[in-house]
Scaffold this motif. Structure first.
Motif, PDB file in Angstrom:
ATOM      1  N   LEU A   1     110.005 -31.487  97.021  1.00  0.00           N
ATOM      2  CA  LEU A   1     110.918 -32.567  97.381  1.00  0.00           C
ATOM      3  C   LEU A   1     110.943 -32.666  98.893  1.00  0.00           C
ATOM      4  O   LEU A   1     111.344 -31.716  99.579  1.00  0.00           O
ATOM      5  N   ALA A   2     110.492 -33.801  99.411  1.00  0.00           N
ATOM      6  CA  ALA A   2     110.423 -34.007 100.853  1.00  0.00           C
ATOM      7  C   ALA A   2     111.652 -34.770 101.325  1.00  0.00           C
ATOM      8  O   ALA A   2     111.923 -35.880 100.848  1.00  0.00           O
ATOM      9  N   ALA A   3     112.389 -34.193 102.254  1.00  0.00           N
ATOM     10  CA  ALA A   3     113.613 -34.814 102.744  1.00  0.00           C
ATOM     11  C   ALA A   3     113.341 -35.840 103.835  1.00  0.00           C
ATOM     12  O   ALA A   3     114.163 -36.723 104.070  1.00  0.00           O
ATOM     13  N   ASP A   4     112.205 -35.727 104.512  1.00  0.00           N
ATOM     14  CA  ASP A   4     111.902 -36.636 105.611  1.00  0.00           C
ATOM     15  C   ASP A   4     110.394 -36.744 105.775  1.00  0.00           C
ATOM     16  O   ASP A   4     109.621 -36.147 105.009  1.00  0.00           O
ATOM     17  N   GLU A   5     109.969 -37.499 106.784  1.00  0.00           N
ATOM     18  CA  GLU A   5     108.540 -37.716 106.989  1.00  0.00           C
ATOM     19  C   GLU A   5     107.803 -36.415 107.264  1.00  0.00           C
ATOM     20  O   GLU A   5     106.699 -36.186 106.761  1.00  0.00           O
ATOM     21  N   SER A   6     108.416 -35.558 108.084  1.00  0.00           N
ATOM     22  CA  SER A   6     107.779 -34.281 108.395  1.00  0.00           C
ATOM     23  C   SER A   6     107.589 -33.440 107.138  1.00  0.00           C
ATOM     24  O   SER A   6     106.540 -32.823 106.934  1.00  0.00           O
ATOM     25  N   GLY A   7     108.608 -33.421 106.280  1.00  0.00           N
ATOM     26  CA  GLY A   7     108.500 -32.665 105.035  1.00  0.00           C
ATOM     27  C   GLY A   7     107.442 -33.225 104.115  1.00  0.00           C
ATOM     28  O   GLY A   7     106.723 -32.472 103.436  1.00  0.00           O
ATOM     29  N   LEU A   8     107.320 -34.555 104.078  1.00  0.00           N
ATOM     30  CA  LEU A   8     106.305 -35.181 103.234  1.00  0.00           C
ATOM     31  C   LEU A   8     104.903 -34.810 103.713  1.00  0.00           C
ATOM     32  O   LEU A   8     104.046 -34.396 102.919  1.00  0.00           O
ATOM     33  N   LEU A   9     104.659 -34.943 104.997  1.00  0.00           N
ATOM     34  CA  LEU A   9     103.338 -34.628 105.531  1.00  0.00           C
ATOM     35  C   LEU A   9     102.992 -33.155 105.345  1.00  0.00           C
ATOM     36  O   LEU A   9     101.868 -32.807 104.980  1.00  0.00           O
ATOM     37  N   GLY A  10     103.986 -32.276 105.559  1.00  0.00           N
ATOM     38  CA  GLY A  10     103.735 -30.850 105.381  1.00  0.00           C
ATOM     39  C   GLY A  10     103.390 -30.505 103.947  1.00  0.00           C
ATOM     40  O   GLY A  10     102.470 -29.715 103.681  1.00  0.00           O
ATOM     41  N   ALA A  11     104.141 -31.095 102.997  1.00  0.00           N
ATOM     42  CA  ALA A  11     103.867 -30.820 101.588  1.00  0.00           C
ATOM     43  C   ALA A  11     102.485 -31.320 101.189  1.00  0.00           C
ATOM     44  O   ALA A  11     101.737 -30.626 100.481  1.00  0.00           O
ATOM     45  N   LEU A  12     102.110 -32.509 101.647  1.00  0.00           N
ATOM     46  CA  LEU A  12     100.803 -33.057 101.278  1.00  0.00           C
ATOM     47  C   LEU A  12      99.666 -32.266 101.899  1.00  0.00           C
ATOM     48  O   LEU A  12      98.620 -32.072 101.266  1.00  0.00           O
ATOM     49  N   GLU A  13      99.850 -31.803 103.124  1.00  0.00           N
ATOM     50  CA  GLU A  13      98.791 -31.008 103.749  1.00  0.00           C
ATOM     51  C   GLU A  13      98.566 -29.703 102.987  1.00  0.00           C
ATOM     52  O   GLU A  13      97.432 -29.240 102.840  1.00  0.00           O
ATOM     53  N   ARG A  14      99.647 -29.109 102.471  1.00  0.00           N
ATOM     54  CA  ARG A  14      99.508 -27.864 101.702  1.00  0.00           C
ATOM     55  C   ARG A  14      98.887 -28.114 100.338  1.00  0.00           C
ATOM     56  O   ARG A  14      98.035 -27.357  99.872  1.00  0.00           O
ATOM     57  N   LEU A  15      99.335 -29.184  99.666  1.00  0.00           N
ATOM     58  CA  LEU A  15      98.999 -29.369  98.264  1.00  0.00           C
ATOM     59  C   LEU A  15      97.691 -30.120  98.037  1.00  0.00           C
ATOM     60  O   LEU A  15      97.124 -30.047  96.942  1.00  0.00           O
ATOM     61  N   THR A  16      97.213 -30.858  99.021  1.00  0.00           N
ATOM     62  CA  THR A  16      95.924 -31.527  98.836  1.00  0.00           C
ATOM     63  C   THR A  16      94.749 -30.626  99.173  1.00  0.00           C
ATOM     64  O   THR A  16      93.624 -30.892  98.749  1.00  0.00           O
ATOM     65  N   ALA A  17      95.002 -29.567  99.908  1.00  0.00           N
ATOM     66  CA  ALA A  17      93.927 -28.647 100.287  1.00  0.00           C
ATOM     67  C   ALA A  17      93.748 -27.575  99.217  1.00  0.00           C
ATOM     68  O   ALA A  17      94.724 -27.123  98.614  1.00  0.00           O
ATOM     69  N   PRO A  18      92.513 -27.145  98.946  1.00  0.00           N
ATOM     70  CA  PRO A  18      92.311 -26.034  98.001  1.00  0.00           C
ATOM     71  C   PRO A  18      93.013 -24.781  98.510  1.00  0.00           C
ATOM     72  O   PRO A  18      93.064 -24.524  99.704  1.00  0.00           O
ATOM     73  N   GLY A  19      93.590 -24.021  97.573  1.00  0.00           N
ATOM     74  CA  GLY A  19      94.264 -22.798  97.977  1.00  0.00           C
ATOM     75  C   GLY A  19      95.344 -22.402  96.999  1.00  0.00           C
ATOM     76  O   GLY A  19      95.587 -23.090  96.000  1.00  0.00           O
ATOM     77  N   PRO A  20      96.030 -21.299  97.261  1.00  0.00           N
ATOM     78  CA  PRO A  20      97.016 -20.775  96.308  1.00  0.00           C
ATOM     79  C   PRO A  20      98.207 -21.694  96.082  1.00  0.00           C
ATOM     80  O   PRO A  20      98.761 -21.727  94.975  1.00  0.00           O
ATOM     81  N   ASP A  21      98.649 -22.431  97.108  1.00  0.00           N
ATOM     82  CA  ASP A  21      99.790 -23.330  96.921  1.00  0.00           C
ATOM     83  C   ASP A  21      99.469 -24.399  95.892  1.00  0.00           C
ATOM     84  O   ASP A  21     100.263 -24.672  94.990  1.00  0.00           O
ATOM     85  N   ARG A  22      98.316 -25.009  96.034  1.00  0.00           N
ATOM     86  CA  ARG A  22      97.915 -26.044  95.085  1.00  0.00           C
ATOM     87  C   ARG A  22      97.708 -25.452  93.687  1.00  0.00           C
ATOM     88  O   ARG A  22      98.179 -26.014  92.690  1.00  0.00           O
ATOM     89  N   GLU A  23      97.020 -24.339  93.607  1.00  0.00           N
ATOM     90  CA  GLU A  23      96.761 -23.723  92.306  1.00  0.00           C
ATOM     91  C   GLU A  23      98.056 -23.347  91.598  1.00  0.00           C
ATOM     92  O   GLU A  23      98.191 -23.529  90.382  1.00  0.00           O
ATOM     93  N   ARG A  24      99.021 -22.832  92.368  1.00  0.00           N
ATOM     94  CA  ARG A  24     100.299 -22.438  91.768  1.00  0.00           C
ATOM     95  C   ARG A  24     101.048 -23.651  91.225  1.00  0.00           C
ATOM     96  O   ARG A  24     101.593 -23.618  90.126  1.00  0.00           O
ATOM     97  N   ARG A  25     101.060 -24.734  91.983  1.00  0.00           N
ATOM     98  CA  ARG A  25     101.757 -25.934  91.541  1.00  0.00           C
ATOM     99  C   ARG A  25     101.099 -26.521  90.298  1.00  0.00           C
ATOM    100  O   ARG A  25     101.776 -26.920  89.343  1.00  0.00           O
ATOM    101  N   VAL A  26      99.779 -26.572  90.277  1.00  0.00           N
ATOM    102  CA  VAL A  26      99.060 -27.109  89.119  1.00  0.00           C
ATOM    103  C   VAL A  26      99.340 -26.255  87.890  1.00  0.00           C
ATOM    104  O   VAL A  26      99.620 -26.773  86.793  1.00  0.00           O
ATOM    105  N   ARG A  27      99.288 -24.947  88.038  1.00  0.00           N
ATOM    106  CA  ARG A  27      99.507 -24.047  86.908  1.00  0.00           C
ATOM    107  C   ARG A  27     100.918 -24.187  86.353  1.00  0.00           C
ATOM    108  O   ARG A  27     101.127 -24.215  85.131  1.00  0.00           O
ATOM    109  N   HIS A  28     101.895 -24.277  87.243  1.00  0.00           N
ATOM    110  CA  HIS A  28     103.288 -24.401  86.812  1.00  0.00           C
ATOM    111  C   HIS A  28     103.510 -25.719  86.088  1.00  0.00           C
ATOM    112  O   HIS A  28     104.213 -25.778  85.076  1.00  0.00           O
ATOM    113  N   GLY A  29     102.920 -26.795  86.586  1.00  0.00           N
ATOM    114  CA  GLY A  29     103.098 -28.087  85.940  1.00  0.00           C
ATOM    115  C   GLY A  29     102.498 -28.133  84.556  1.00  0.00           C
ATOM    116  O   GLY A  29     103.113 -28.640  83.609  1.00  0.00           O
TER     117      GLY A  29
END
Length: 381
Positions: A305-333
């Protein structure tokens, strides 16, 4: 309302038919007389598109849990009572499955007065339970999450269990159309991670153009989903680095080719994204049950949940890149899709016992229940 309820009903009907049952999908708003259903839909659509703050205020006062006496949709729902009971009798239905809150009010009212002779199993498709879903006359509630089921049991003491979401199998399987979408993305924004911006079937959203420009400026390819709102699509800037789409038929392919979804309603698009392994970020949610649902998804660890523009950009940079953050979110969903809803419905159909065969009409709607072999039994959703 919108396309989410229709999508769920269609998938339930498909699964029931696959198990050998007959099905009827009925728009409860069309059962209302005097054009009331169309008027109600138009009012809600206008509210969401043009003055969402008004709906948000109504929701906070009358629908949100913990705000006093539960409002009732029964006075309006009663107007559809005769048509629904006649439909259930005519089709030989032995189970009615509401997937919209007004329908749940209607079936609860009829069951509590003995006017609907077959069970009603409400499929509560929201992550956050608002009180218009709840009527103690219904026989059972099937919910997306354990938390939602617990809320139902606490509020109306009706049997409720977790069934998980329902989406078409194409979302969780390899999508043939993904390659074509990838080629289109590469032509429109080479080297840019494609990010979907959802505005629902009605094209309702806050500051979509500004969000698209923000993402394009940070190296993403914003893909704005305008639904059936051609006016919205025409207003959005047709600039390099931003792709605007109308109604999309191949959502599985689109989601498998994208890297993330920016969502504002926690509705069926978000659920489909979870099934497709597409990380979800809630941003600028629609007031009312949309905002509650977006917050609830994030609290359950299903999305950011992104509260502002900075939060949105930070979340997308983490989740669009390959890595544990993305894998964890996909697995949980994907873990949310854990139960066989058809098995639960079969139990209800078995408990209902055999019903008389409906009159032969050649195309008689209904859904067949029980073990799938007795084609004289039916259920309507």
């Amino acid at each position: 309302m919108g396309a989410g309820h229709d999508t769920v009903a269609a998938e339930l009907a498909r699964r029931l038919r696959e198990h050998g049952h007959r099905t009827a999908v009925v728009d409860v708003l069309r059962l209302l007389p005097y054009g009331l259903g169309g008027g109600l839909r138009a009012f809600y659509q206008a509210s969401v598109r043009h003055f969402p703050w008004a709906y948000g205020g109504l929701y906070q006062v009358f629908l949100r849990r913990g705000t006093g006496r539960r409002p009732s949709g029964v006075p309006l729902a009663r107007l559809a009572a005769g048509r629904l009971t006649r439909l259930a009798d005519r089709t030989g239905a032995d189970l009615v499955v509401p997937v919209f809150h007004l329908a749940a009010q209607l079936t609860g009212h009829l069951r509590s007065r003995g006017l609907l002779r077959v069970p009603s199993a409400v499929f509560l498709i929201d992550f956050s339970v608002h009180r218009q879903w709840l009527h103690p006359g219904n026989d059972r509630y099937l919910c997306l999450t354990d938390e939602a089921a617990r809320a139902v049991r606490e509020d109306i003491a009706t049997p409720a269990e977790t069934a998980g979401p329902v989406v078409a199998p194409a979302f969780s399987a390899p999508a043939p159309g993904a390659e074509q979408w990838s080629r289109r993305f590469a032509l429109h924004g080479p080297g840019r991670p494609p990010v979907l911006l959802s505005a629902g079937a009605w094209g309702a959203g806050s500051r979509l153009a500004a969000t698209a420009a923000l993402l394009a400026g940070r190296g993403f390819l914003p893909v704005v989903l305008c639904g059936r709102n051609d006016r919205l699509r025409g207003r959005l800037p047709q600039t390099p680095g931003v792709l605007t789409l109308g109604w999309v038929a191949d959502m599985p392919g689109l989601m498998h080719a994208a890297r993330a979804l920016v969502d504002n309603a926690a509705g069926q698009t978000a659920v489909q994204a979870l099934a497709a392994g597409l990380p979800v970020v809630g941003y600028r949610p629609l007031p009312g049950h949309g905002a509650d649902g977006v917050r609830r998804m994030a609290a359950l660890g299903l999305s950011d949940l992104a509260a502002d523009e900075s939060g949105l950009l930070g979340a997308l940079e983490r989740l669009t890149a390959p890595g544990p953050d993305r894998e964890r979110r996909v697995r949980h969903g994907r873990a949310l899709f854990r139960d066989d809803l058809m098995a639960r419905m079969a139990q209800l159909l078995d408990a209902a016992g055999p019903c008389p065969s409906p009159p032969s009409t050649g195309t008689a709607p209904g859904a067949v229940g029980g073990d799938g072999r007795d084609t004289s039994r039916g259920a309507a959703s």
